[in-house]
Every structure is written in structure tokens, then in C-alpha cells.
Design a protein around this motif. Structure first.
Motif, PDB file in Angstrom:
ATOM      1  N   VAL A   1      49.488   0.961  11.408  1.00  0.00           N
ATOM      2  CA  VAL A   1      48.493  -0.091  11.647  1.00  0.00           C
ATOM      3  C   VAL A   1      47.601   0.266  12.836  1.00  0.00           C
ATOM      4  CG1 VAL A   1      48.187  -2.507  12.330  1.00  0.00           C
ATOM      5  CG2 VAL A   1      49.924  -1.894  10.635  1.00  0.00           C
ATOM      6  N   ALA A   2      48.243   0.768  13.911  1.00  0.00           N
ATOM      7  CA  ALA A   2      47.468   1.128  15.101  1.00  0.00           C
ATOM      8  C   ALA A   2      46.485   2.252  14.800  1.00  0.00           C
ATOM      9  CB  ALA A   2      48.410   1.540  16.231  1.00  0.00           C
ATOM     10  N   MET A   3      46.931   3.266  14.052  1.00  0.00           N
ATOM     11  CA  MET A   3      46.051   4.379  13.717  1.00  0.00           C
ATOM     12  C   MET A   3      44.884   3.899  12.851  1.00  0.00           C
ATOM     13  SD  MET A   3      48.800   7.422  12.937  1.00  0.00           S
ATOM     14  CE  MET A   3      47.522   8.486  12.321  1.00  0.00           C
ATOM     15  N   PHE A   4      45.171   2.960  11.920  1.00  0.00           N
ATOM     16  CA  PHE A   4      44.097   2.441  11.071  1.00  0.00           C
ATOM     17  C   PHE A   4      43.068   1.702  11.909  1.00  0.00           C
ATOM     18  CE2 PHE A   4      42.387   1.219   7.009  1.00  0.00           C
ATOM     19  CZ  PHE A   4      41.761   0.010   7.266  1.00  0.00           C
ATOM     20  N   ARG A   5      43.549   0.880  12.840  1.00  0.00           N
ATOM     21  CA  ARG A   5      42.616   0.123  13.674  1.00  0.00           C
ATOM     22  C   ARG A   5      41.811   1.042  14.590  1.00  0.00           C
ATOM     23  NH1 ARG A   5      46.098  -5.262  15.558  1.00  0.00           N
ATOM     24  NH2 ARG A   5      46.199  -6.229  13.470  1.00  0.00           N
ATOM     25  N   ILE A   6      42.498   2.032  15.165  1.00  0.00           N
ATOM     26  CA  ILE A   6      41.790   2.977  16.035  1.00  0.00           C
ATOM     27  C   ILE A   6      40.737   3.750  15.245  1.00  0.00           C
ATOM     28  CG2 ILE A   6      42.080   5.073  17.409  1.00  0.00           C
ATOM     29  CD1 ILE A   6      44.806   3.999  18.274  1.00  0.00           C
ATOM     30  N   LEU A   7      41.113   4.184  14.031  1.00  0.00           N
ATOM     31  CA  LEU A   7      40.169   4.925  13.191  1.00  0.00           C
ATOM     32  C   LEU A   7      38.980   4.047  12.816  1.00  0.00           C
ATOM     33  CD1 LEU A   7      39.436   7.433  11.563  1.00  0.00           C
ATOM     34  CD2 LEU A   7      40.815   6.536   9.686  1.00  0.00           C
ATOM     35  N   ASN A   8      39.274   2.786  12.451  1.00  0.00           N
ATOM     36  CA  ASN A   8      38.208   1.871  12.074  1.00  0.00           C
ATOM     37  C   ASN A   8      37.257   1.621  13.238  1.00  0.00           C
ATOM     38  OD1 ASN A   8      36.834   0.077  10.349  1.00  0.00           O
ATOM     39  ND2 ASN A   8      37.904  -1.666  11.235  1.00  0.00           N
TER      40      ASN A   8
ATOM     41  N   VAL B   1      32.136   5.423   5.809  1.00  0.00           N
ATOM     42  CA  VAL B   1      33.264   4.790   6.493  1.00  0.00           C
ATOM     43  C   VAL B   1      34.304   4.307   5.489  1.00  0.00           C
ATOM     44  CG1 VAL B   1      33.943   2.860   7.966  1.00  0.00           C
ATOM     45  CG2 VAL B   1      31.882   4.160   8.485  1.00  0.00           C
ATOM     46  N   ARG B   2      33.837   3.647   4.405  1.00  0.00           N
ATOM     47  CA  ARG B   2      34.783   3.151   3.410  1.00  0.00           C
ATOM     48  C   ARG B   2      35.552   4.287   2.752  1.00  0.00           C
ATOM     49  NH1 ARG B   2      31.614  -0.546  -0.652  1.00  0.00           N
ATOM     50  NH2 ARG B   2      29.995   0.991  -0.212  1.00  0.00           N
ATOM     51  N   LEU B   3      34.894   5.399   2.497  1.00  0.00           N
ATOM     52  CA  LEU B   3      35.570   6.543   1.892  1.00  0.00           C
ATOM     53  C   LEU B   3      36.635   7.097   2.829  1.00  0.00           C
ATOM     54  CD1 LEU B   3      35.805   8.613  -0.379  1.00  0.00           C
ATOM     55  CD2 LEU B   3      33.989   9.939   0.719  1.00  0.00           C
ATOM     56  N   ILE B   4      36.285   7.226   4.110  1.00  0.00           N
ATOM     57  CA  ILE B   4      37.254   7.754   5.085  1.00  0.00           C
ATOM     58  C   ILE B   4      38.441   6.816   5.227  1.00  0.00           C
ATOM     59  CG2 ILE B   4      37.574   8.356   7.516  1.00  0.00           C
ATOM     60  CD1 ILE B   4      34.683   9.296   7.583  1.00  0.00           C
ATOM     61  N   LEU B   5      38.154   5.504   5.352  1.00  0.00           N
ATOM     62  CA  LEU B   5      39.248   4.534   5.512  1.00  0.00           C
ATOM     63  C   LEU B   5      40.131   4.491   4.270  1.00  0.00           C
ATOM     64  CD1 LEU B   5      37.457   1.564   7.309  1.00  0.00           C
ATOM     65  CD2 LEU B   5      39.063   3.210   8.286  1.00  0.00           C
ATOM     66  N   SER B   6      39.532   4.623   3.094  1.00  0.00           N
ATOM     67  CA  SER B   6      40.324   4.629   1.867  1.00  0.00           C
ATOM     68  C   SER B   6      41.270   5.833   1.842  1.00  0.00           C
ATOM     69  CB  SER B   6      39.399   4.646   0.652  1.00  0.00           C
ATOM     70  OG  SER B   6      40.148   4.758  -0.542  1.00  0.00           O
ATOM     71  N   ASN B   7      40.731   7.007   2.182  1.00  0.00           N
ATOM     72  CA  ASN B   7      41.579   8.204   2.238  1.00  0.00           C
ATOM     73  C   ASN B   7      42.648   8.083   3.310  1.00  0.00           C
ATOM     74  OD1 ASN B   7      40.077   9.372   0.190  1.00  0.00           O
ATOM     75  ND2 ASN B   7      38.688  10.424   1.592  1.00  0.00           N
ATOM     76  N   ALA B   8      42.244   7.521   4.483  1.00  0.00           N
ATOM     77  CA  ALA B   8      43.210   7.371   5.573  1.00  0.00           C
ATOM     78  C   ALA B   8      44.324   6.410   5.191  1.00  0.00           C
ATOM     79  CB  ALA B   8      42.499   6.881   6.834  1.00  0.00           C
ATOM     80  N   THR B   9      43.993   5.329   4.476  1.00  0.00           N
ATOM     81  CA  THR B   9      45.018   4.378   4.049  1.00  0.00           C
ATOM     82  C   THR B   9      45.994   5.026   3.085  1.00  0.00           C
ATOM     83  OG1 THR B   9      43.440   2.549   4.298  1.00  0.00           O
ATOM     84  CG2 THR B   9      45.384   2.150   2.947  1.00  0.00           C
TER      85      THR B   9
END
Length: 599
Positions: free
Chosen positions: A38-45, A222-230
Motif C-alpha cells: 500500500v505504501a509503495m502504491f501511494r508513494i508511486l502515485n 500514469v494509469r498504465l504505470i499504476l495498473s502494471n505496478a498494482t
């Protein structure tokens, strides 16, 4: 299994403790994996949002510099709330309208897949209302209509109203008169995308604000990166849980055995003494571990006395300014790991050609020279509310906690003092020296690093690395002082320093390009006045360059270079334009120059 002993009398642990250890590791591992994901997702976002904000703001500021202020002033003078469609069509067919539209679409072309809208709007007497001047889609839409395609429904024509009542950021741009960017995404239900907008003011040649440039950038990347990161995060969590389960079983078994081994090792330290003792209440394994701890504590006590005396003899160097920044009243209060974060400005300076110079001197002469030089630079830094963080050979790294104005003023003063020093060196029979200075503002994490026997104050930040690269780039562009567009935006008094935009670069190790500016106040007077005399001509040439009018830009820059061959910036752009004209423009050309300050 109950507690007992084997045939040899050696103690053994119950099965229950092993299960507890296994479950503890499994639960902790699952919680840590989830929290980290969760922390990595928030930091990445957050990081991606910051990158998009920076990109939008840079494009807006670049566009504001490429727009012809004279053409814009003429268009603004023709605006009115009651223009007829024929009057609007006439204005939109004018040369001024097309020049500005081409400039806007040239900026859009840098990030064509991401820039949704780009437009200019002018203020009115009502702070909640503005009028559109140029929408980058107007002329392309008219061309499409000529080809028989239907007109787009979201085009903002000349002098059409723009309701600012729900847009606080552009209202602030008109009030504060500097570039701003929205701090969060906005959802567009029509196109089903998130977007973020940045705005930059445009001034006339007399300093009057004419309009503001707006850019809307969508979050496709951004959406593509976050989707891959998730997706990757889910894989990592599942893998971590499997690994944690296997590890917990193995470690649970090893830990129960290790307690017995540790107990036997600690018994070897009998006869020692410590003030603190474990309260031994049982004779089982835990009890014997307590006894062993007491034995180990005896040994630690003796070494503790020695270490206290030894540590008292070591000095711990921490700058006084750093103590104040981390809220410590005395160096005795400093502890390992003390840290704080703050927006500050970094200054890097370095002697040009010091390596070659030092080879001509003995070690003693080198030290005498450096001390003589540094004794003149240090006071200039302190006089402008800065402090020296460290010396790196002939280089100086200084921090300015108050404002970026202080850092730029210190850089200018350092060059003035250096010119006085060179007069002294010339009279003493020595060669004059030159220095390059980089200045950059950003968030810094500063505090103490090391270990308990040796600590040092240190600064950790990408801002420091970028500032060091700026200092190295002074040799590339032949500049006395280089800074960034971000730093200039933080100035309390932007009119105090005379700066000229010289490049949009991406240094090695960074993905985001930066706007590079040369501080002319640090140049010698004759050279400064000469560069100021053709600064507006250079700005027009660069507008053509970034507008991909390379033939026109080459002619203008070549003429300037023939009159000013000592200007390295003109030499660089002449070479770039010549290559682009002769070899053609690469498909991925975005006007960003890849540079390496350490080459």
C-alpha cells in the motif's frame, strides 16, 4: 507436547512455542507485505502526480516564452463580449491568430499523446470570468471542416467566455502573476479520463499581464504505470506470503534450537558483572536464558566502561547551523539518526581546471592556494545567510535555509570576490582562476549519519545531485552561474537577477527535463552587457528553434554568433540547428537535450 528433557538430560522446548513462533512470523510477514504494498502504491502515485505536475508546468512556461507578446497584445485589444460571428471569423483568420496557434500546437507537439487542451485566456473586470483568446484546436478544427468532417463541439472560439468560478488555480494566476499547477486530478466524464492543468502568465514587453496559457494533460501514462505496478504488487504479495510461510516454519524450528545453543554459549561468560540483571524465576529454558543474559551482561559491563572512556575521546563534527535546523541546542544532544526535512537551496562551486593547476604545485602550495581561495569564498556564503556543508577538494557545497535569493546573491558575490582575488594573483605572478557555480532549490533530508563511534552531518536529496550536475554544466555552456526554472520560481524578488533561458536539458540519471537559466549578474560587466544587448534576439531565435523552424532559427543564431563568437551558448545552438537542418529532425525530437556534466 509438554515441557521435559531427553535421555541425556538436555532440555527441549514444547511444540507449542514452535507453533507460536511460526504463526507470529506468518502474521507479521503478511502485515508487512500488505503495508509495504500500500505504501509503495501511494508513494508511486504521489511521485507520478508530482512528475506530471512538473511536466505540465514546464510545458506551460515554455509555451509562455514561445508566444509572441506583440501578436497577443494585438489580439487582446480586439476582444469584446459582443463580437459577431463574422468578426470572430475575421480575427481567427488573421496572421496574429495563426502565429499564436502554431506556437501553442508546437508546444502540444512535445507531448502530443498527453496534452488534451492548450489555450490562452485573458482576464476581465470580473475575477470569476475570462475570455478565450486562442484555443489550439480552433484552426485544426476549421481545416477538418473544410475536408467535410463535422465540427468539434468543445472548441472555444476567440472572445468566448470562460467561467472561472469553479477554477481557483487560474484565478490565482491572474492575482499572483506567476505559474501555477493544480494539486490533484480532475475527472472528465465526457472523455472518461483524469487530467491536470497548469497555467503560466504571459506579459507584454512593458511588463503588463496580457493573458494566461493553460495546458490540460491526461493521465494515460500514469494509469498504465499504476495498473502494471498494482499487478506486480499483487504478485509480490503472493510470493512474499508463500516465502514467509516457508521461512516461518524453518525459522520456527531453528529458533527453538537456537535458544538452547545460545544458552550454552552465554554460560561461558560466567564471572562478569553488570548493574542490570534478569529476574530469574524458573529453571526451564527461559530461566536459563535469563541466567545466561546475566552472565553476558557481566562481560558487557566491563567493556562498557572502556567504551565510554574511549567514546569520550572521539570528536563528533556537526555544523552549528545543522544543530539549529534539527532543533538541538548543543552537540552533546546530537544522536545518531537525528534528521529533518526542509525546502532549501543548494550551491555547488568548483574551480575550472583545478586538476591541471594542482599538478604544477607542490602539496604545500596546493594547500596554501586552496586555503587562500576558500578563505575568500566562505565569508560571501555566510554573508548571504548560507553555511558550508562540506569541502570536496576545491569544490564547495553550501546550503541556504532561507531563500533561493540568498543563494543566487552569494553566487554573484563569489564571482565578484574572485575577480578581486585574480587581481591579487596577477600581481603575485600567478595565473587567474575561474569557477563554475550551480544553484538549485528543493526538498532536502539532512541529519546525522554514521555509527555511534563516528558521526557526521550529511544531506541526502536528489536536489543535491542535480545541483552538482548544474555546476558541471557551467563548463559545457561557458557560464559563470547556472540555475533552474524551478529555482527561479521560488525567488521572493524575481526582478533582482538578470537571467536568460539557455536550454531545456535532461541530465544523466534523471527522467524529467529541466529548464536551464544563466545568471548574467555573475558575468564580468563587459561580457554581461554584451549578452544583455542581444538577449531578446536570442529569445526570438529560441522560439523558432523550439517551434521546429530550424532554418529560420539557424539563420538568426548564425548571425548572432558571427557578432559574438565568444558566446558558447550561441556556438552550441548553431551546431544543433546546422545538424537538424542538414540531417533532418528525428521522429522523437522534443527539444530536450541529453547532457552529461561529467563528460
Amino acid at each position: 507436547m509438554s515441557e521435559g528433557a531427553d535421555r541425556n538430560g538436555k532440555p527441549r522446548l514444547s511444540f507449542g512455542l514452535r507453533v507460536k513462533i511460526t504463526l507470529t512470523f506468518l502474521i507479521v510477514g503478511a502485515l508487512v507485505s500488505g503495508v509495504l504494498a500500500v505504501a509503495m502504491f501511494r508513494i508511486l502515485n504521489t511521485g507520478l502526480l508530482n512528475q506530471v505536475q512538473t511536466r505540465v508546468l514546464d510545458l506551460a512556461e515554455l509555451g509562455s516564452r514561445l508566444v509572441d507578446p506583440d501578436a497577443l497584445a494585438r489580439l487582446v485589444s480586439k476582444m469584446g463580449p459582443d463580437l459577431s460571428p463574422e468578426q470572430v471569423d475575421k480575427v481567427e483568420g488573421s496572421a496574429d491568430f495563426r502565429v499564436i496557434s502554431d506556437a501553442l500546437n508546437g508546444v502540444r507537439g512535445i507531448e502530443r499523446e498527453l496534452v488534451h487542451y492548450i489555450y490562452l485566456f485573458a482576464p476581465t473586470a470580473d475575477p470569476n470570468s475570462a475570455l478565450y483568446v486562442v484555443d489550439g484546436d480552433v484552426l485544426p478544427d476549421k481545416e477538418s471542416q473544410k475536408e467535410g468532417k463535422p465540427a468539434a463541439g468543445d472548441i472555444s472560439h476567440f472572445s468566448s467566455p470562460f467561467d472561472l468560478s469553479t477554477f481557483p488555480v487560474p484565478r490565482r494566476v491572474f492575482v499572483e502573476k506567476h505559474s501555477l499547477v493544480e494539486d490533484h486530478w480532475s475527472y472528465d466524464p465526457e472523455f472518461k479520463v483524469n487530467s491536470i492543468s497548469g497555467y503560466a502568465p504571459i506579459f507584454s514587453r512593458h511588463g503588463e499581464m496580457l493573458a494566461a496559457l493553460g495546458i490540460d494533460m491526461v493521465d494515460t501514462d500514469v494509469r498504465l504505470i499504476l495498473s502494471n505496478a498494482t499487478r506486480v504488487a499483487l504478485y509480490v504479495i503472493v510470493g512474499a506470503l508463500i516465502l514467509t510461510m516457508a521461512s516461518s516454519i524453518i525459522l520456527g524450528t531453528l529458533f527453538t534450537r537456537g535458544i538452547i545453543s545460545l544458552d550454552l554459549v552465554m554460560r561461558r561468560f560466567d564471572g562478569k558483572n553488570l548493574d542490570e540483571r534478569a529476574d530469574v524465576r524458573s529453571r526451564d529454558e527461559v530461566g536459563r536464558l535469563g541466567v545466561s543474559f546475566n552472565a553476558m551482561a557481566d562481560t558487557i559491563k566491563q567493556y562498557s566502561v572502556r567504551m565510554e572512556n574511549l567514546l569520550g575521546a572521539y570528536g563528533r563534527f556537526v555544523p552549528h547551523e545543522l544543530l539549529r535546523l534539527i532543533g538541538k541546542g548543543s552537540i552533546l544532544d546530537v544522536k545518531l539518526g537525528d534528521q529533518s526535512q526542509k525546502l532549501m537551496t543548494v550551491l555547488f562551486s568548483d574551480i575550472v581546471g583545478f586538476t591541471s593547476l594542482s599538478e604544477t604545485m607542490s602539496p604545500l602550495e596546493n594547500f596554501n592556494f586552496l586555503n587562500s581561495y576558500l578563505s575568500r569564498m566562505g565569508p560571501e556564503i555566510r554573508a548571504h545567510r548560507g553555511f558550508i556543508d562540506k569541502y570536496i577538494g576545491d569544490a564547495i557545497m553550501a546550503l541556504f535555509p532561507q531563500t533561493a535569493d540568498d543563494a543566487l546573491a552569494a553566487a554573484v558575490s563569489m564571482h565578484e570576490r574572485l575577480r578581486e582575488y585574480n587581481v591579487h594573483r596577477h600581481k603575485s605572478g600567478y595565473q587567474p582562476i575561474e569557477i563554475g557555480v550551480g544553484v538549485h532549490a528543493g526538498n532536502l533530508m539532512f541529519g546525522t549519519l554514521g555509527e555511534h563511534e563516528r558521526m557526521d552531518g550529511s544531506v541526502i536529496s536528489d536536489t543535491v545531485n542535480l545541483c552538482s550536475r548544474l555546476q558541471g554544466l557551467t563548463r559545457v555552456y561557458g557560464s559563470a552561474v547556472l540555475t533552474t526554472g524551478r529555482t527561479l520560481k521560488t525567488l521572493h524578488d524575481p526582478t533582482r537577477f538578470r537571467c536568460r533561458f539557455i536550454d531545456r536539458v535532461r541530465v544523466r540519471g534523471r527522467k524529467t527535463p529541466i529548464l536551464l537559466f544563466e545568471v548574467l549578474d555573475a558575468e564580468p560587466q563587459q561580457q554581461r552587457e554584451r549578452k544583455l544587448s542581444y538577449m531578446s534576439d536570442l529569445a526570438r531565435a529560441l522560439r523558432s528553434y523550439y517551434g521546429k523552424e530550424f532554418t529560420k532559427a539557424f539563420a538568426m543564431i548564425r548571425e548572432l554568433f558571427e557578432r559574438n563568437p565568444e558566446d558558447e551558448v550561441l556556438r552550441i545552438y548553431r551546431k544543433r540547428c546546422e545538424l537538424l537542418v542538414n540531417l533532418g529532425v528525428p521522429d522523437d525530437w522534443q527539444g530536450v537535450q541529453e547532457v552529461d556534466s561529467h563528460d
